[in-house]
Design a protein around this motif. Structure first.
Motif, PDB file in Angstrom:
ATOM      1  N   HIS A   3       0.681  -1.335  -0.059  1.00 17.25           N
ATOM      2  CA  HIS A   3      -0.106  -0.099   0.138  1.00 17.25           C
ATOM      3  C   HIS A   3       0.957   1.389  -0.047  1.00 17.25           C
ATOM      4  O   HIS A   3       0.268   2.460   0.494  1.00 17.25           O
ATOM      5  CB  HIS A   3      -0.807   0.094   1.324  1.00 17.25           C
ATOM      6  CG  HIS A   3      -1.904  -1.287   1.365  1.00 17.25           C
ATOM      7  ND1 HIS A   3      -2.800  -1.345  -0.017  1.00 17.25           N
ATOM      8  CD2 HIS A   3      -2.047  -2.119   2.077  1.00 17.25           C
ATOM      9  CE1 HIS A   3      -3.452  -2.464   0.576  1.00 17.25           C
ATOM     10  NE2 HIS A   3      -3.109  -3.198   1.677  1.00 17.25           N
ATOM     11  N   ARG A  11      -9.841   1.409  -7.803  1.00 19.08           N
ATOM     12  CA  ARG A  11     -10.599   0.338  -6.822  1.00 19.08           C
ATOM     13  C   ARG A  11     -12.021  -0.003  -7.523  1.00 19.08           C
ATOM     14  O   ARG A  11     -12.729   0.595  -8.130  1.00 19.08           O
ATOM     15  CB  ARG A  11     -11.185   1.235  -5.643  1.00 19.08           C
ATOM     16  CG  ARG A  11     -11.881   0.710  -4.326  1.00 19.08           C
ATOM     17  CD  ARG A  11     -12.133   1.340  -3.268  1.00 19.08           C
ATOM     18  NE  ARG A  11     -12.856   0.934  -2.318  1.00 19.08           N
ATOM     19  CZ  ARG A  11     -12.647   0.521  -1.097  1.00 19.08           C
ATOM     20  NH1 ARG A  11     -11.166   0.412  -0.719  1.00 19.08           N
ATOM     21  NH2 ARG A  11     -13.469  -0.017  -0.258  1.00 19.08           N
ATOM     22  N   TRP A  13     -15.250  -3.054  -7.118  1.00 15.99           N
ATOM     23  CA  TRP A  13     -16.179  -4.021  -6.383  1.00 15.99           C
ATOM     24  C   TRP A  13     -17.301  -4.380  -7.247  1.00 15.99           C
ATOM     25  O   TRP A  13     -17.710  -3.589  -8.104  1.00 15.99           O
ATOM     26  CB  TRP A  13     -16.848  -3.013  -5.147  1.00 15.99           C
ATOM     27  CG  TRP A  13     -17.658  -3.802  -4.343  1.00 15.99           C
ATOM     28  CD1 TRP A  13     -17.592  -4.644  -3.455  1.00 15.99           C
ATOM     29  CD2 TRP A  13     -19.452  -3.803  -4.666  1.00 15.99           C
ATOM     30  NE1 TRP A  13     -18.845  -5.085  -2.931  1.00 15.99           N
ATOM     31  CE2 TRP A  13     -19.825  -4.658  -3.612  1.00 15.99           C
ATOM     32  CE3 TRP A  13     -20.019  -3.261  -5.679  1.00 15.99           C
ATOM     33  CZ2 TRP A  13     -21.170  -4.881  -3.780  1.00 15.99           C
ATOM     34  CZ3 TRP A  13     -21.377  -3.237  -5.493  1.00 15.99           C
ATOM     35  CH2 TRP A  13     -21.800  -4.043  -4.680  1.00 15.99           C
ATOM     36  N   ILE A  72      -7.517   6.683  -0.317  1.00 11.71           N
ATOM     37  CA  ILE A  72      -8.610   5.337  -0.131  1.00 11.71           C
ATOM     38  C   ILE A  72      -8.874   5.327   1.234  1.00 11.71           C
ATOM     39  O   ILE A  72     -10.190   5.110   1.585  1.00 11.71           O
ATOM     40  CB  ILE A  72      -8.260   4.076  -0.875  1.00 11.71           C
ATOM     41  CG1 ILE A  72      -7.850   4.517  -2.313  1.00 11.71           C
ATOM     42  CG2 ILE A  72      -9.093   3.070  -0.441  1.00 11.71           C
ATOM     43  CD1 ILE A  72      -7.567   3.227  -3.168  1.00 11.71           C
ATOM     44  N   GLU A  81      -9.109  -2.642   1.893  1.00 11.83           N
ATOM     45  CA  GLU A  81      -9.681  -3.786   1.071  1.00 11.83           C
ATOM     46  C   GLU A  81     -10.985  -4.341   1.636  1.00 11.83           C
ATOM     47  O   GLU A  81     -11.886  -5.191   1.039  1.00 11.83           O
ATOM     48  CB  GLU A  81      -8.681  -4.782   0.809  1.00 11.83           C
ATOM     49  CG  GLU A  81      -7.502  -4.268   0.247  1.00 11.83           C
ATOM     50  CD  GLU A  81      -6.358  -5.317  -0.139  1.00 11.83           C
ATOM     51  OE1 GLU A  81      -6.653  -6.453   0.189  1.00 11.83           O
ATOM     52  OE2 GLU A  81      -5.272  -5.005  -0.476  1.00 11.83           O
ATOM     53  N   VAL A 100     -12.739  -5.656  -1.469  1.00 10.59           N
ATOM     54  CA  VAL A 100     -12.655  -4.892  -2.893  1.00 10.59           C
ATOM     55  C   VAL A 100     -11.196  -5.231  -3.600  1.00 10.59           C
ATOM     56  O   VAL A 100     -10.285  -5.655  -2.802  1.00 10.59           O
ATOM     57  CB  VAL A 100     -12.681  -3.336  -2.916  1.00 10.59           C
ATOM     58  CG1 VAL A 100     -13.891  -2.893  -2.420  1.00 10.59           C
ATOM     59  CG2 VAL A 100     -11.694  -2.980  -1.941  1.00 10.59           C
ATOM     60  N   HIS A 102      -7.761  -3.622  -5.655  1.00 14.44           N
ATOM     61  CA  HIS A 102      -7.057  -2.688  -6.053  1.00 14.44           C
ATOM     62  C   HIS A 102      -6.181  -2.921  -6.979  1.00 14.44           C
ATOM     63  O   HIS A 102      -5.364  -3.899  -7.090  1.00 14.44           O
ATOM     64  CB  HIS A 102      -6.638  -1.774  -4.756  1.00 14.44           C
ATOM     65  CG  HIS A 102      -7.461  -1.527  -3.706  1.00 14.44           C
ATOM     66  ND1 HIS A 102      -7.568  -2.045  -2.524  1.00 14.44           N
ATOM     67  CD2 HIS A 102      -8.156  -0.301  -3.593  1.00 14.44           C
ATOM     68  CE1 HIS A 102      -8.404  -1.510  -1.721  1.00 14.44           C
ATOM     69  NE2 HIS A 102      -8.918  -0.405  -2.381  1.00 14.44           N
TER      70      HIS A 102
END
Length: 106
Positions: A3, A11, A13, A72, A81, A100, A102
């Protein structure tokens, strides 16, 4: 995924709703999650995509683009996440990603 990247991050989903609920759910997501994405400093854009699965279900995918992982976290919290849900999601979602994905934009 590390990260620490300073590169833009996408991102993603995905969830599934009944096709008959698609319009209502899209409106709901636009005024909750999508508005929250776009209002967060460091968000570079957000899109909501739909795909009819042909069996009475529709896939919903949200994509958002961010300056970096730190911004984020301002939206999603420390565990970036973990998917962010809103109160009425349970009414609509038949399936959902709890995490999610990335992607670094190169």
């Amino acid at each position: 995924m590390t990260h620490s990247s300073g590169q833009p991050v996408v991102r993603m989903w995905t969830g599934v709703v009944r096709t008959e609920d698609e319009g209502r759910y899209v409106q709901y997501v636009e005024r909750t999650g999508m508005d929250a994405y776009r209002a967060t400093p460091g968000n570079l854009g957000a899109w909501l995509l739909t795909r009819d699965l042909g069996d009475g279900r529709t896939e919903i995918t949200t994509l958002s683009r961010w300056e970096n992982f730190a911004v984020i976290a301002a939206f999603a919290g420390e565990d970036i996440e973990r998917a962010v849900f809103y109160p009425e999601d349970d009414e609509f979602l038949l399936e959902r990603d709890e995490r999610v994905r990335h992607y670094r934009q190169t």
